[in-house]
Design a protein around this motif. Structure first.
Motif, PDB file in Angstrom:
ATOM      1  N   PRO A 325       2.841  -2.066   6.283  1.00 27.87           N
ATOM      2  CA  PRO A 325       2.675  -1.398   5.474  1.00 27.87           C
ATOM      3  C   PRO A 325       1.402  -1.994   4.312  1.00 27.87           C
ATOM      4  O   PRO A 325       1.214  -1.982   3.218  1.00 27.87           O
ATOM      5  N   ASP A 326       1.066  -3.413   4.992  1.00 24.39           N
ATOM      6  CA  ASP A 326       0.014  -3.980   4.526  1.00 24.39           C
ATOM      7  C   ASP A 326      -1.139  -3.333   4.850  1.00 24.39           C
ATOM      8  O   ASP A 326      -2.612  -3.688   4.347  1.00 24.39           O
ATOM      9  N   ARG A 327      -1.227  -2.399   5.664  1.00 19.70           N
ATOM     10  CA  ARG A 327      -2.846  -1.214   6.469  1.00 19.70           C
ATOM     11  C   ARG A 327      -2.319  -0.433   5.176  1.00 19.70           C
ATOM     12  O   ARG A 327      -1.384   0.988   5.796  1.00 19.70           O
ATOM     13  N   LEU A 328      -2.720  -0.004   3.925  1.00 23.77           N
ATOM     14  CA  LEU A 328      -2.537   0.882   3.341  1.00 23.77           C
ATOM     15  C   LEU A 328      -2.683   2.297   3.381  1.00 23.77           C
ATOM     16  O   LEU A 328      -2.532   3.058   2.642  1.00 23.77           O
ATOM     17  N   GLU A 329      -4.259   2.275   3.976  1.00 24.22           N
ATOM     18  CA  GLU A 329      -5.050   3.417   4.133  1.00 24.22           C
ATOM     19  C   GLU A 329      -4.351   4.377   5.292  1.00 24.22           C
ATOM     20  O   GLU A 329      -4.081   5.442   4.897  1.00 24.22           O
ATOM     21  N   GLU A 330      -3.637   3.414   5.573  1.00 24.43           N
ATOM     22  CA  GLU A 330      -2.202   4.366   6.833  1.00 24.43           C
ATOM     23  C   GLU A 330      -1.310   4.547   6.619  1.00 24.43           C
ATOM     24  O   GLU A 330      -0.418   5.704   6.381  1.00 24.43           O
ATOM     25  N   TYR A 331      -0.297   4.058   5.210  1.00 24.71           N
ATOM     26  CA  TYR A 331       1.022   3.651   5.485  1.00 24.71           C
ATOM     27  C   TYR A 331       1.237   4.890   4.209  1.00 24.71           C
ATOM     28  O   TYR A 331       2.480   5.666   3.711  1.00 24.71           O
ATOM     29  N   LEU A 332       0.106   4.485   3.000  1.00 26.96           N
ATOM     30  CA  LEU A 332       0.552   5.412   2.164  1.00 26.96           C
ATOM     31  C   LEU A 332       0.763   7.197   2.345  1.00 26.96           C
ATOM     32  O   LEU A 332       1.774   7.426   1.518  1.00 26.96           O
ATOM     33  N   PRO A 333      -0.818   7.356   2.817  1.00 24.59           N
ATOM     34  CA  PRO A 333      -0.905   8.134   3.209  1.00 24.59           C
ATOM     35  C   PRO A 333       0.886   9.530   4.104  1.00 24.59           C
ATOM     36  O   PRO A 333       1.098  10.386   4.505  1.00 24.59           O
ATOM     37  N   ALA A 334       0.660   8.067   5.004  1.00 20.60           N
ATOM     38  CA  ALA A 334       2.353   8.161   5.627  1.00 20.60           C
ATOM     39  C   ALA A 334       3.343   8.224   5.194  1.00 20.60           C
ATOM     40  O   ALA A 334       4.206   9.485   5.179  1.00 20.60           O
ATOM     41  N   VAL A 335       3.417   7.691   4.115  1.00 25.71           N
ATOM     42  CA  VAL A 335       4.998   7.863   2.942  1.00 25.71           C
ATOM     43  C   VAL A 335       5.035   9.343   2.162  1.00 25.71           C
ATOM     44  O   VAL A 335       6.306   9.685   2.278  1.00 25.71           O
TER      45      VAL A 335
END
Ligand SMILES: C[S@@+](CC[C@H](N)C(=O)[O-])C[C@H]1O[C@@H](n2cnc3c(N)ncnc32)[C@H](O)[C@@H]1O
Length: 376
Positions: A325-335
């Motif tokens: 979740p700290d890798r926002l650029e990957e985590y947010l689009p995935a969510v």
């Protein structure tokens, strides 16, 4: 009703000729077939982008690789039992096949081959470009076939393919049921209803419990496609993923206008006679018909769930949790992608997954919870 053709397409001239040779009436399934798949003017033959933000609509594999990676888990379970490979029908841009192959490799699941069966030459080309980007050891498994294989073992995958099959249109007014077709009139395409001649259509509408006025679709092509796939399949499962309903819900008395819709540059309309060849035409899938076609062809209906349940059963939330979740650029689009795929108000409930299988005795992981076969 007629359609103004001043802003019309080259396909219109093709329809004028075709209608001229057919006593100026084409059943809607033939019209839809030509509008989508004509070798020169059909929507799926043309160069327009179609999928994704640059195209006309977005399908689940275009939203996130989590869709294909999750499906790969179901594929892996079937391949362990059946051996063999995957046959993907209508692979679109090729992204789903690519994501599944990468995940199977990650899961160390052996696969003999990944076959694409795609009627559109332009999409075949796009798939080849996409799959060429895979690591050579993975890409070596991929082939394109122009005929269904014989004695196939493994998974046959159809994501948003059944909704693209041509449908017959039927309309009911105070005089009873008629078949709705297309004519050429005053330089325009127009609707014209005729008495129903095909017994399969009369039988379909005779079983409907609805009142006039009512317009709906019947997809006879489902039966032919499922029968052909069953003939191909030695052991394994056909996974059909699509928007649709079971019979009672599809042909509900309140659904008076049917489900036919067109997609053009991310706008949805209900007028297939306008700009034929330039826009996608689709109808929802009657999953009861798919199930019956499977049983008629000797396949077992081994599961029927919503897309949300299928993806959760296969572990999409575990894949999401594995992203830092700290890798926002990957985590947010995935969510955000998972929310689109699972949310009941977006894709989660409208899309269903059905498995038609042969020789698979184990319960399939994707259908382990909230199986809905009882509502078919
Ligand atoms: C709506 S697109 C879906 C593409 C892709 N599966 C996706 O999800 O992005 C429909 C696809 O089905 C293909 N198709 C239509 N009829 C088919 C058939 N009888 N057999 C195999 N593919 C078919 C079309 O050419 C097109 O690639």
């Amino acid at each position: 009703m007629t359609v103004d053709t001043t802003d019309q397409t080259p396909a219109l001239a093709m329809f004028r000729t075709l209608l001229g040779a057919n006593k100026n009436w084409l059943d809607f399934a033939s019209f839809m077939h030509h509008a989508l798949y004509d070798s020169k003017y059909g929507y799926y033959t043309g160069d327009a982008y179609k999928f994704g933000s640059r195209g006309d609509f977005i399908t689940a594999p275009e939203i996130s690789d989590l869709f294909g990676r999750t499906i790969a888990r179901q594929v892996a379970q079937v391949l362990k039992i059946s051996g063999g490979g995957v046959l993907e029908l209508g692979g679109g841009s090729g992204i789903l096949g690519s994501d599944i192959l990468v995940e199977l490799n990650r899961l160390e699941c052996p696969i003999e081959e990944y076959l694409f069966f795609e009627p559109s030459p332009t999409l075949t080309q796009r798939q080849k470009e996409r799959l060429a980007q895979l690591a050579p050891a993975i890409g070596a498994k991929v082939r394109w076939v122009s005929e269904l294989p014989t004695s196939f073992k493994g998974v046959i995958l159809a994501n948003e393919v059944f909704d693209a099959l041509p449908v017959h249109l039927l309309s009911c007014n105070d005089e009873g049921w008629k078949e709705r077709g297309v004519i050429f009139q005053n330089e325009s395409l127009a609707w014209k209803d005729k008495p129903i001649e095909d017994e399969r259509l009369s039988s379909a509408v005779n079983h409907l419990n609805v009142g006039a006025p009512y317009v709906t679709e019947v997809c006879l092509a489902v039966n032919g496609l499922v029968a052909n796939l069953s003939e191909s399949l030695d052991v394994g499962a056909l996974l059909a993923i699509d928007y649709g309903y079971e019979h009672q819900v599809y042909y509900h008395p309140d659904r008076r206008d049917g489900t036919l819709s067109c997609h053009y540059q991310h706008r949805v309309d209900s007028d297939p006679l306008d700009r034929p060849g330039l826009k996608d035409i689709t109808a929802h899938v009657d999953f009861t018909r798919v199930a019956n076609a499977g049983m008629d062809a000797g396949l077992e209906v081994s599961g029927y769930v919503t897309q949300a349940d299928f993806l959760v059963n296969c572990g999409i939330t575990d894949l999401l949790q594995a992203i830092d979740p700290d890798r926002l650029e990957e985590y947010l689009p995935a969510v955000s992608a998972v929310q689109k795929l699972l949310s009941p108000s977006i894709m989660g409930d409208m899309f269903k997954v059905m498995s038609l299988s042969r020789g698979i005795d184990e319960p399939l992981v994707g259908f382990s919870r909230r199986d809905r076969r009882h509502v078919l």
